[in-house]
Design a protein around this motif. Sequence first.
Motif, PDB file in Angstrom:
ATOM      1  N   ALA A  63       0.835  -1.207   0.000  1.00 49.17           N
ATOM      2  CA  ALA A  63       0.000   0.000   0.000  1.00 49.17           C
ATOM      3  C   ALA A  63       0.865   1.250   0.000  1.00 49.17           C
ATOM      4  N   ARG A  64       1.851   1.290   0.844  1.00 53.19           N
ATOM      5  CA  ARG A  64       2.717   2.471   0.937  1.00 53.19           C
ATOM      6  C   ARG A  64       3.455   2.696  -0.377  1.00 53.19           C
ATOM      7  N   ALA A  65       3.986   1.642  -0.953  1.00 53.37           N
ATOM      8  CA  ALA A  65       4.736   1.761  -2.208  1.00 53.37           C
ATOM      9  C   ALA A  65       3.846   2.259  -3.344  1.00 53.37           C
ATOM     10  N   VAL A  66       2.662   1.674  -3.481  1.00 50.33           N
ATOM     11  CA  VAL A  66       1.756   2.048  -4.570  1.00 50.33           C
ATOM     12  C   VAL A  66       1.208   3.460  -4.370  1.00 50.33           C
ATOM     13  N   ILE A  67       0.791   3.767  -3.170  1.00 48.05           N
ATOM     14  CA  ILE A  67       0.245   5.113  -2.905  1.00 48.05           C
ATOM     15  C   ILE A  67       1.300   6.180  -3.155  1.00 48.05           C
ATOM     16  N   ASP A  68       2.525   5.950  -2.686  1.00 42.49           N
ATOM     17  CA  ASP A  68       3.576   6.955  -2.871  1.00 42.49           C
ATOM     18  C   ASP A  68       3.947   7.163  -4.335  1.00 42.49           C
ATOM     19  N   ILE A  69       4.014   6.092  -5.119  1.00 37.54           N
ATOM     20  CA  ILE A  69       4.373   6.288  -6.526  1.00 37.54           C
ATOM     21  C   ILE A  69       3.237   6.988  -7.282  1.00 37.54           C
ATOM     22  N   PHE A  70       1.990   6.724  -6.879  1.00 35.96           N
ATOM     23  CA  PHE A  70       0.863   7.374  -7.560  1.00 35.96           C
ATOM     24  C   PHE A  70       0.604   8.796  -7.073  1.00 35.96           C
ATOM     25  N   LYS A  71       1.337   9.249  -6.069  1.00 30.22           N
ATOM     26  CA  LYS A  71       1.259  10.659  -5.681  1.00 30.22           C
ATOM     27  C   LYS A  71       1.780  11.548  -6.798  1.00 30.22           C
TER      28      LYS A  71
END
Length: 165
Positions: A63-71
């Motif tokens: 979740a953290r990895a995906v959310i951060d890259i999609f920021k």
Amino acid sequence: MQYTYFKAFKPLFFIVSALIIAGNAAAQAQPAAATTAAPVAAVAGVQTHIDKFFKEYDKQSTARAVIDIFKTNKLMDSTRLTGLIVKIDSMRSVIGKYLGKDLIMQRKASNSLVLYSYLLKHESQPARITFMFYKPKNEWEIYRLYFDVDVDGELAESSRVTGKP
């Protein structure tokens, strides 16, 4: 009767055989650079996003990895993002602990669109993650992210004899 038929075409048989062997030898003698594209240099801004993603994927959570890259992409729909996180997490629970990655391919369509595909090494089986980045103005943003576990199936399929050159 069959013996005389072969005897009459024996010189032609040897000539055709020699041409086939010579053709195969010439094809094998070509340098690898003639059949493969030159590697594309890493794109600085994109590589930074990917490195951060893998650090979080390994140490934090999907979740953290995906959310951060999609920021980086202001237009991303949060519902689709949640679905992607659930898909990756459910696959990760089956394929085991993340052990590392290998770059499969890198493609550059232009100075504004690039693709990076990685083999993810997990305990039970490999997976693949593909990032597509787009730079509409000055900054790179994630445009697409694909995750699947069928990379071994595609590799096996590519080895099939299809009868096509």
